[in-house]
Design an enzyme around this catalytic site. Structure first.
Site, PDB file in Angstrom:
ATOM      1  N   GLY A 146      10.845   2.721   0.740  1.00  0.00           N
ATOM      2  CA  GLY A 146      10.412   3.493   1.906  1.00  0.00           C
ATOM      3  C   GLY A 146      11.009   2.914   3.185  1.00  0.00           C
ATOM      4  N   GLY A 174      11.685  -3.701  -0.008  1.00  0.00           N
ATOM      5  CA  GLY A 174      10.384  -4.265  -0.350  1.00  0.00           C
ATOM      6  C   GLY A 174      10.414  -4.935  -1.714  1.00  0.00           C
ATOM      7  N   GLY A 206      10.021  -3.840  -4.740  1.00  0.00           N
ATOM      8  CA  GLY A 206      10.812  -3.129  -5.749  1.00  0.00           C
ATOM      9  C   GLY A 206      12.293  -3.423  -5.570  1.00  0.00           C
ATOM     10  CB  THR A 214       7.190  -3.369   3.093  1.00  0.00           C
ATOM     11  OG1 THR A 214       6.016  -2.560   2.957  1.00  0.00           O
ATOM     12  CG2 THR A 214       6.772  -4.807   2.872  1.00  0.00           C
ATOM     13  CG  ASP A 259       2.975  -1.248   2.199  1.00  0.00           C
ATOM     14  OD1 ASP A 259       2.567  -0.443   3.055  1.00  0.00           O
ATOM     15  OD2 ASP A 259       3.563  -0.906   1.163  1.00  0.00           O
ATOM     16  NE  ARG A 279     -17.398  15.850  15.466  1.00  0.00           N
ATOM     17  CZ  ARG A 279     -16.585  16.768  15.937  1.00  0.00           C
ATOM     18  NH1 ARG A 279     -15.432  16.432  16.450  1.00  0.00           N
ATOM     19  NH2 ARG A 279     -16.929  18.045  15.899  1.00  0.00           N
ATOM     20  N   GLY A 311      -0.600   1.015   3.177  1.00  0.00           N
ATOM     21  CA  GLY A 311      -0.643  -0.407   2.824  1.00  0.00           C
ATOM     22  C   GLY A 311      -0.592  -0.697   1.337  1.00  0.00           C
ATOM     23  NE  ARG A 337     -14.890  17.506  12.581  1.00  0.00           N
ATOM     24  CZ  ARG A 337     -16.146  17.922  12.416  1.00  0.00           C
ATOM     25  NH1 ARG A 337     -16.939  17.305  11.543  1.00  0.00           N
ATOM     26  NH2 ARG A 337     -16.602  18.940  13.122  1.00  0.00           N
TER      27      ARG A 337
HETATM   28  O1  F6P Z   1       5.356   0.977   0.945  1.00  0.00           O
HETATM   29  C1  F6P Z   1       5.311   1.659   2.142  1.00  0.00           C
HETATM   30  C2  F6P Z   1       4.481   2.907   2.017  1.00  0.00           C
HETATM   31  O2  F6P Z   1       4.473   3.559   3.279  1.00  0.00           O
HETATM   32  C3  F6P Z   1       3.068   2.678   1.517  1.00  0.00           C
HETATM   33  O3  F6P Z   1       2.213   2.170   2.502  1.00  0.00           O
HETATM   34  C4  F6P Z   1       2.728   4.061   1.021  1.00  0.00           C
HETATM   35  O4  F6P Z   1       1.738   4.011   0.004  1.00  0.00           O
HETATM   36  C5  F6P Z   1       4.021   4.531   0.455  1.00  0.00           C
HETATM   37  O5  F6P Z   1       5.043   3.791   1.071  1.00  0.00           O
HETATM   38  C6  F6P Z   1       4.277   6.001   0.668  1.00  0.00           C
HETATM   39  O6  F6P Z   1       5.441   6.311   0.022  1.00  0.00           O
HETATM   40  P1  F6P Z   1       6.239   7.674   0.231  1.00  0.00           P
HETATM   41  O7  F6P Z   1       6.917   7.598   1.557  1.00  0.00           O
HETATM   42  O8  F6P Z   1       7.196   7.686  -0.889  1.00  0.00           O
HETATM   43  O9  F6P Z   1       5.261   8.790   0.174  1.00  0.00           O
END
Ligand code: F6P
Length: 364
Positions: A12, A118, A120, A141, A143, A178, A186, A282
């Site tokens: 990502g 990241g 991966g 990342t 995250d 609310r 994350g 909400r």
């Molecule tokens: O790893 C970064 C991240 O934004 C995570 O926080 C999220 O779960 C995931 O990627 C979303 O992935 P995608 O952009 O493939 O929907």
């Protein structure tokens, strides 16, 4: 001696990627006859027909450090080791193309690869390193879930955006009395959620590391709504789960997408609270807003430092390493060590103590 360096951004996107690319190019330009190339959309640029490789010179990267995203594209579909191939009957299967990738990089005279990604992407980098590729990893990342580095770049920008969202929700929550639920990203780590909750002064922070008890959440809301301000803010991380349940996620139908897609816990929480408490609730799912836009200064600086360090490692022939931030230094650690562990919030972490010390319920 001249060198050809290939830069790859995988997984990502996150704020700061362009700042790293620029830094790699600028630092490499200080060496004699070094050339930097970029593979479009991670390794797809090499493996697809026709190839998509771009020249990254000073002009190509001029001024890009302030821009979000990545100028060379990225993907989280189609790892070289599990490349999707369509069968005659329309179904999909995967093949390992790592050997072919390494062969192609040799044909292209690539001396070193900088893999910006990241966990991966760093696992892929380790795999390629073990097969003989000269590779350096740079952790990115939002995250912040990579171990061995104090921070990944992109994280602080995401926290800034999430905090701004909390601040905005406070004014509307207070006006309507609310309960506002903010769902943040994350994955399996609660760094963005907990940080934004502390920075924004939320009442409740629910994170993956601490499965929540819905009765405790409601108890806190009752006190807050009935005895204090009349409104409440909950920050819930997408990977949060109740004590007796699992995460809210779905398997993606996108070909080659390996991850489980988290999302929706905010709405489940809304239902769980509604069943126990009479309140207007909400939900705001912040989603990809956390990954877009310009990186804050901290992330630009970190990314720029990582870029310089990566080029210095290539110059020194120190491959199979990932650059990392260990305050106050920029260091390098082996990819093997880097991908071995996940960066969860430990039960003793000071941020948890800080949250509890400021009356933020963690739902436990
Ligand atoms: O790893 C970064 C991240 O934004 C995570 O926080 C999220 O779960 C995931 O990627 C979303 O992935 P995608 O952009 O493939 O929907």
């Amino acid at each position: 001696m001249g060198k050809n360096v290939l830069v790859v951004t995988g997984g990502g996107d996150c704020p700061g990627l362009n700042a790293v690319i620029r830094s790699v190019v600028k630092r490499a330009a200080q060496e004699q006859d070094w050339r930097v190339l970029g593979s479009i959309n991670a390794y797809h640029g090499i493996l697809q027909e026709p190839r998509e490789i771009v020249e990254l010179d000073r002009a190509a990267v001029s001024g890009i450090h302030v821009r979000g995203g990545t100028i060379i594209g990225t993907t989280n579909k189609g790892m070289p080791s599990a490349w999707p191939i369509k069968n005659a009957d329309g179904t999909w299967t995967t093949v390992d193309r790592t050997d072919e990738l390494i062969r192609q990089l040799r044909c292209l005279d690539i001396d070193a690869v900088v893999s910006i990604g990241g966990d991966g992407s760093q696992k892929i980098a380790l795999d390629l390193y073990k097969k003989g590729l000269n590779i350096i990893g740079i952790p990115k990342t939002i995250d912040n879930d990579l171990a061995c580095t104090d921070f990944t770049f992109g994280f602080q920008t995401a926290v800034e955006i999430a905090t701004e969202a909390v601040d905005k929700l406070v004014t509307t929550a207070a006006s309507h009395n609310r309960v506002m639920i903010l769902e943040v990203m994350g994955r399996d780590a609660g760094w963005i959620g907990l940080s934004a909750a502390v920075a924004g002064g939320a009442d409740i922070a629910l994170i993956p590391e601490i499965p929540y008890d819905i009765n405790k959440v409601v108890e806190k809301l009752r006190t807050r709504i009935h005895h204090h301000k009349g409104f409440a803010i909950i920050v819930v991380a997408e990977g949060a789960k109740p004590k007796d349940g699992g995460v809210v996620a779905q398997k993606s139908d996108e070909v080659g997408y390996q991850n489980l897609r988290l999302g929706g816990v905010g709405y489940r929480l809304q239902e769980e609270i509604k069943a126990r408490l009479d309140a207007d609730i909400r939900v705001t799912v912040l989603g990809h807003l956390q990954r877009g836009g310009t990186p804050i200064a901290f992330d630009r600086i970190l990314a720029t430092q990582f870029g310089v360090k990566a080029v210095e490692l290539i110059r020194d022939g120190k491959f199979g390493q990932m650059v990392a931030y260990r305050h106050p230094d920029i260091v390098d650690i082996s990819l093997e060590q880097a991908v071995g562990t996940y960066n969860y919030i430990s039960p003793q972490h000071h941020l948890l103590t800080t949250a509890r010390g400021n009356d933020i319920s963690l739902g436990d």
